[in-house]
Design an enzyme around this catalytic site. Structure first.
Site, mmCIF file in Angstrom:
data_model
loop_
_atom_site.group_PDB
_atom_site.id
_atom_site.type_symbol
_atom_site.label_atom_id
_atom_site.label_comp_id
_atom_site.label_asym_id
_atom_site.label_seq_id
_atom_site.Cartn_x
_atom_site.Cartn_y
_atom_site.Cartn_z
ATOM 1 C CE LYS A 1 -2.328 3.470 2.233
ATOM 2 N NZ LYS A 1 -1.735 4.606 1.729
ATOM 3 C CD GLU B 1 10.214 13.100 11.095
ATOM 4 O OE1 GLU B 1 9.296 12.618 11.289
ATOM 5 O OE2 GLU B 1 11.057 12.772 10.415
ATOM 6 C CB CYS C 1 13.123 9.498 7.967
ATOM 7 S SG CYS C 1 13.739 8.461 7.061
ATOM 8 N N GLY D 1 6.691 5.606 8.045
ATOM 9 C CA GLY D 1 5.895 6.888 7.797
ATOM 10 C C GLY D 1 5.975 7.869 9.141
ATOM 11 C CD GLU E 1 12.833 5.190 9.409
ATOM 12 O OE1 GLU E 1 12.684 6.334 10.040
ATOM 13 O OE2 GLU E 1 12.675 5.360 8.284
HETATM 14 C C1 UN1 Z 1 14.166 8.400 4.438
HETATM 15 O O1 UN1 Z 1 14.258 9.641 4.072
HETATM 16 O O2 UN1 Z 1 12.975 7.812 4.751
HETATM 17 O O3 UN1 Z 1 20.020 7.919 3.924
HETATM 18 C C2 UN1 Z 1 15.227 7.557 3.661
HETATM 19 C C3 UN1 Z 1 19.300 8.753 3.127
HETATM 20 C C4 UN1 Z 1 18.726 7.809 2.256
HETATM 21 C C5 UN1 Z 1 17.253 7.115 2.701
HETATM 22 C C6 UN1 Z 1 16.498 8.155 3.463
HETATM 23 N N1 UN1 Z 1 19.366 7.015 1.751
HETATM 24 O O4 UN1 Z 1 19.024 9.869 3.320
#
Ligand code: UN1
Length: 495
Positions: free
Chosen positions: A174, A384, A283, A227, A249
């Site tokens: 999804k 965040e 993230c 997410g 995550e």
């Molecule tokens: C994300 O932001 O969800 O390390 C992943 C990084 C990328 C992956 C980010 N290779 O910034």
């Protein structure tokens, strides 16, 4: 205009009740890119049944053969890299070099996991009894529900689909409602690579109508989610109540420490790249800059100067450095946080406004934004934001900087710029994060290493590769004792 469909049992189909939703270009909200199925629990059920039916034959296929299909998928991703990159730039907004990077990460991951087909190592160890042996092997888990975000609309589906498949699981994906076309194009290449029908299924739609029914479906054996923390925490409860292995995550508030002996050019470029790359929508984005007082003024002046040079624009325009944020919702959320920062008493030294110049007038563009005089307890330093907003905090010592860096609910990524080997070693040891960077920014994790973090950042096994990585989520251990002594042997009781 594109009409996206779900993929169920190898066939592209509309939602059972025919409903669709619009996909718009975040760089110009007037442009409708296409429509995607607004699916419901009935579509989830059909997809899960297809995955369940496909599971026994896929699990019985030798892993190196599964790997051959993944190699073919990787080749197809290489061949279609530009087309997929353009789709990422149009649908999600990131600038083309980063959009191609998103696809490249999926290529890397797919090759890497294809190779794992010949490396699904178990262990053999001596038994405590004679004429008996003991070994452990990895076996698949079954049907996986995979829920992925919009910020890496090709890479993150690859992080979940490829280890799931190489291990012998079947999946229902999804994707985020912001990026269904990216997901559909990605999954189509896996289908073209020769996957049997039902091994990978795609159901587009929204969290309440698709994500939750997927996580709760009795025929889904395990769930992997990337997410927001709010959604992840809710899914974790639903999964736990149903006794499903669950991994999530859910982001970060990633610090960069800049010591007074840092290479200033390097530190500034790392802060700009980590803070404003992908419009801060990673993230792993660097959202807290903890700067030593000895270098603070010079660093800040260079940072502001660098931010001023970043050109906002449509991701497809080669002149653009920073694209829009992904949606109306994110746009509002980021602008709200900027207002919160102002009210909390932080000083806005650059940006802080929506950007509507020229061709950006109709997009979700926000200026790169820098706050100083940020106190660690402020909301903008703790929560965040997931947008182009960085907080600068001042520090007088390495130990204080590390304390500030660790003073966060999240612990995904952390960085330090210093030329002092001892300071680097202390930071490496004491920064409490899943990923620690020395003289490099907080973004740019590689697929062959485990990816994930501490505290609210994650739960369950890490993603991506290496020991302790994704295979620990997508397989379970089976231990086999074989006694060939021909007599009753009693473990622990034999003399
Ligand atoms: C994300 O932001 O969800 O390390 C992943 C990084 C990328 C992956 C980010 N290779 O910034």
């Amino acid at each position: 205009m594109e009409q996206i469909q779900n993929l169920i049992n190898g066939r592209w189909v509309a939602a059972a009740d025919g409903k669709t939703f619009e996909i718009r270009n975040p760089a110009d909200r007037r442009e409708i890119l296409g429509h995607a199925p607004d699916s419901s629990a009935a579509d989830v059920d059909a997809a899960v049944r297809a995955a369940r039916a496909a599971y026994p034959a896929w699990a019985a296929t030798p892993a190196p053969k599964r790997g051959e299909i993944l190699y073919r998928a990787a080749e197809l991703l290489v061949r279609h890299k530009t087309r997929l990159g353009i789709q990422v730039a149009r649908e999600m907004g990131k600038v083309m070099p980063e959009a191609l990077g998103d696809v490249q990460e999926a290529i890397d991951m797919t090759y890497y996991m294809a190779g794992e087909g010949r490396r699904l190592f178990g262990e053999t160890v001596p038994s405590e009894l004679p004429n008996k042996d003991a070994k452990s092997i990895r076996v698949p888990i079954g049907v996986f529900g995979l829920i992925t975000p919009w910020n890496f609309p090709i890479a993150i589906p690859s992080w979940k689909i490829t280890p799931a498949l190489i291990a012998g699981n079947t999946v229902v994906l999804k994707p985020a409602e912001e990026t269904p076309a990216c997901a559909a194009q990605f999954v189509a290449l896996f289908q073209e690579a020769g996957l049997p029908p039902g091994v990978v299924n795609l159901v587009c739609g929204f969290g309440a109508q698709v994500g939750e029914p997927l996580a709760c479906h009795p025929e889904v054996d395990a769930v992997s989610f990337t997410g927001s923390h709010a959604v992840g925490a809710r899914l974790a409860v639903l999964a736990a109540e149903r006794h499903k292995p669950f991994m999530m995550e859910t982001g970060g508030k990633n610090p960069i420490i800049v010591m007074d002996d840092a290479n200033l050019d390097l530190a500034v470029s790392g802060a700009l790249w980590g803070g404003f790359g992908t419009s801060g929508q990673r993230c792993t984005a660097a959202s807290r800059l903890i700067v030593h007082e000895g270098i603070y003024d010079r660093f800040l002046a260079r940072l502001i100067d660098g931010a001023r040079r970043l050109k906002l624009g449509n991701g497809l325009d080669p002149a653009s450095d920073v694209g829009p944020v992904v949606s109306a919702e994110q746009y509002q959320k980021v602008l709200d946080y900027i207002e919160i920062g102002r009210r909390e008493g932080a000083t806005l030294v650059y940006g802080g406004e929506a950007y509507r110049e020229g061709t950006c007038a109709e997009g979700y563009f926000i200026q790169p934004t820098i706050f100083t005089d940020v106190q660690p307890s402020m909301r903008i330093a703790q929560e965040e934001i997931f947008g182009p907003v960085v907080c600068v905090l001042k520090t007088g010592s390495l130990s204080e900087a590390i304390r500030m860096a660790n003073d966060s609910a999240f612990g995904l990524s952390a960085a330090i710029y210093t030329q002092n080997v001892n300071a680097a070693a202390i930071a490496e040891r004491d920064l409490d994060a899943g990923l620690v960077y020395i003289n490099a920014s907080t973004i740019g994790a590689e697929v062959q290493m485990p990816f994930g973090g501490t505290r609210l950042t994650g739960l369950g096994p890490r993603e991506a590769g290496g020991r302790g990585g994704a295979l620990d989520l997508y397989t379970k251990w089976k231990v086999i004792y074989r006694d060939f002594s021909g007599k009753l042997q009693k473990a622990q009781i034999a003399s």
